[in-house]
Design a protein around this motif. Structure first.
Motif, PDB file in Angstrom:
ATOM      1  N   UNK A  33       1.254  -1.017  -0.222  1.00 23.27           N
ATOM      2  CA  UNK A  33      -0.018  -0.176  -0.333  1.00 23.27           C
ATOM      3  C   UNK A  33       0.977   1.294  -0.020  1.00 23.27           C
ATOM      4  N   UNK A  34       0.689   2.512  -0.791  1.00 23.71           N
ATOM      5  CA  UNK A  34       1.740   3.384  -0.949  1.00 23.71           C
ATOM      6  C   UNK A  34       0.990   4.577  -0.617  1.00 23.71           C
ATOM      7  N   UNK A  35       1.022   5.518   0.006  1.00 24.89           N
ATOM      8  CA  UNK A  35       0.257   6.602   0.207  1.00 24.89           C
ATOM      9  C   UNK A  35       1.537   7.713   0.923  1.00 24.89           C
ATOM     10  N   UNK A  57      -7.438  -0.560  -5.085  1.00 25.94           N
ATOM     11  CA  UNK A  57      -8.304   0.595  -4.266  1.00 25.94           C
ATOM     12  C   UNK A  57      -7.837   2.075  -3.396  1.00 25.94           C
ATOM     13  N   UNK A  58      -8.581   3.105  -3.011  1.00 27.52           N
ATOM     14  CA  UNK A  58      -8.204   4.328  -2.942  1.00 27.52           C
ATOM     15  C   UNK A  58      -9.040   5.028  -1.869  1.00 27.52           C
ATOM     16  N   UNK A  59      -8.593   6.147  -0.520  1.00 29.81           N
ATOM     17  CA  UNK A  59      -8.679   6.276   0.175  1.00 29.81           C
ATOM     18  C   UNK A  59      -8.396   7.775   0.630  1.00 29.81           C
ATOM     19  N   UNK A  60      -8.863   9.099   0.958  1.00 26.84           N
ATOM     20  CA  UNK A  60      -8.614  10.199   0.689  1.00 26.84           C
ATOM     21  C   UNK A  60      -8.913  10.427   2.227  1.00 26.84           C
ATOM     22  N   UNK A  61      -8.036  11.804   2.430  1.00 28.29           N
ATOM     23  CA  UNK A  61      -8.878  12.521   3.842  1.00 28.29           C
ATOM     24  C   UNK A  61      -9.668  13.440   2.842  1.00 28.29           C
ATOM     25  N   UNK A 102      -3.248  -2.171   4.731  1.00 27.57           N
ATOM     26  CA  UNK A 102      -4.420  -2.650   3.511  1.00 27.57           C
ATOM     27  C   UNK A 102      -5.000  -0.306   3.849  1.00 27.57           C
ATOM     28  N   UNK A 103      -4.231   0.474   2.864  1.00 26.92           N
ATOM     29  CA  UNK A 103      -5.048   1.317   3.524  1.00 26.92           C
ATOM     30  C   UNK A 103      -4.995   1.878   4.635  1.00 26.92           C
TER      31      UNK A 103
END
Length: 123
Positions: A33-35, A57-61, A102-103
């Motif tokens: 997972x890369x952020x 899959x993505x997750x945003x602030x 993950x995320x």
């Protein structure tokens, strides 16, 4: 071991755009997972966005949702952050990070970090 190198930071006016890049060396981003995180002066490092490299899959602030977009190029083993409609409060050093949870949204959950690239939003 993964070495991460960010680039693309700079000075931009409010409402402008920048694209950050994060290149990996040592091994590919596969199965990571890369952020992106950011840290403003006097503040803690905060989560911006993460992506599961294989599944996408993505997750945003909430603070960047609708303005920032994360993407990846597997052939180049490179992560991108397209930042639009930039605001002065987006000013910070932006860091790329890689991990296996993950995320994940907290810095301690990431194993590898880049050196950071400065983004300054000012008129």
């Amino acid at each position: 071991q993964v070495q991460l190198v960010e680039s693309g930071g700079g000075l931009v006016q409010p409402g402008g755009s920048l694209r950050l890049s994060c290149a990996a060396a040592g091994r590919t981003f596969d199965s990571y997972v890369v952020g992106w995180f950011r840290q403003a002066p006097g503040k803690e490092r905060e989560f911006v966005v993460a992506i599961n490299w294989n599944g996408g899959n993505t997750l945003y602030a909430d603070s960047v949702k609708g303005r920032f977009t994360i993407s990846r190029n597997s052939a180049k083993n490179t992560l991108y952050l397209q930042m639009n409609s930039l605001k002065p409060e987006d000013t910070a050093v932006y860091y790329c990070a890689a991990g296996v949870i993950t995320l994940a949204t907290t810095p301690r959950e990431y194993l590898y970090w880049g050196q950071g690239t400065q983004v300054t939003v000012s008129s």
